[in-house]
Design an enzyme around this catalytic site. Structure first.
Site, short mmCIF file in Angstrom:
data_model
loop_
_atom_site.label_atom_id
_atom_site.label_comp_id
_atom_site.label_asym_id
_atom_site.label_seq_id
_atom_site.Cartn_x
_atom_site.Cartn_y
_atom_site.Cartn_z
CE LYS A 154 -4.31 -6.34 18.27
NZ LYS A 154 -2.85 -7.21 18.80
CG HIS B 116 -3.93 -3.56 15.43
ND1 HIS B 116 -5.17 -3.09 15.99
CD2 HIS B 116 -3.32 -3.98 14.85
CE1 HIS B 116 -4.28 -2.65 16.44
NE2 HIS B 116 -3.57 -2.96 15.88
#
Length: 271
Positions: A161, A157
């Site tokens: 995040k 990600h």
């Protein structure tokens, strides 16, 4: 039936703005409110402008109570503490609560389950239709293959995040564990480092990568003797999560109180 009136929590964030955009593009849904934390710099701003749509007359506020009095549901991709507070509000109102928040603890999950006795809650680690179909496939493959096939889950990600493994990775891990009829908490292996010893038979491994602007890549690997199966999903736009959340909200309207998942929304419960 009238349009479903929806509130977006975390309306100033990337996912919140995407949800506002998705509501505007969805027949049968309208934006009834936009909420943010009191510390947010976007309080008082027009939610439509924030989403790049132009003014829509819905100002971002911190107080959800008066909004819920005029709404049918809440779309919530925020943080655990906020989601638990929102669950109390939606339970009192008895309305639809769509939860895409990740990083929830076991205790958080119990509190949400309690709230679902009074509200219609649809909760998923990933609202994408593709990911939920992938989870159904993972469960079936894990059920079909024995422990000669090691299961590893790799996710990547963006660099903002804050939780790992991702909610989607854990969702896929739970699907694999269900296929093997084991408890993921007992078989999960995360963050290998140093001299860890040989891999345990039946373990389900996780690896998390972070960098750049990656929306979300997930790979479930079944590694057996002399062969390997890889099931992959790559998210290219947050709109896939928003569309899934809208589909879940419209599906949930009018249903009895309870805790549901995207597997229920997509008819995959028995997959």
């Amino acid at each position: 039936m009238s349009d479903m009136r929806l509130i977006v929590a975390g309306a100033g964030g990337r996912m919140g703005r995407t949800l506002v955009h998705a509501i505007a593009a969805t027949d049968g849904a309208i934006l009834a409110g936009a909420v943010e934390a009191a510390s947010s710099a976007v309080i008082g701003r027009d939610a439509g402008e924030l989403a790049g749509l132009g003014r829509n007359g819905v100002a971002v506020t911190t107080d959800i109570e008066p909004l819920l009095a005029q709404a049918d549901g809440l779309l919530d991709f925020t943080v655990p503490a906020a989601t638990l507070a929102f669950a109390e509000h939606t339970a009192r109102k008895g309305c639809v609560h769509i939860i895409g928040t990740t990083g929830l603890t076991g205790e958080n999950e119990k509190l949400i389950e309690q709230a679902s006795k009074r509200a219609v809650i649809v909760k998923s680690g990933n609202m994408s239709m593709g990911v939920n179909l992938l989870a159904a496939l993972v469960k079936q493959v894990a059920k079909t293959l024995d422990e000669d096939f090691d299961i590893e889950i790799l996710e990547m990600h963006h660099n903002k995040k804050i939780d790992a493994p991702s909610g989607t990775a854990l969702m896929l891990g739970r699907a694999a564990a269900a296929g093997r009829s084991v408890d993921l908490d007992q078989r999960s292996v995360r963050g290998r480092d140093g001299v860890t010893g040989a891999r345990g038979a039946g373990d389900i491994g996780f690896a998390a990568l972070r960098g750049g602007s990656v929306v979300g890549d997930h790979t479930v690997i079944f590694a057996g003797p002399a062969e390997r199966i890889e099931l992959v999903h790559k998210a290219e736009d947050r709109m896939i999560f928003a569309r899934g959340a809208l589909r879940a909200a419209l599906w949930a309207r009018g249903r009895k109180a309870g805790l549901y998942s995207m597997a229920d929304v997509l008819g995959l419960r028995e997959a």
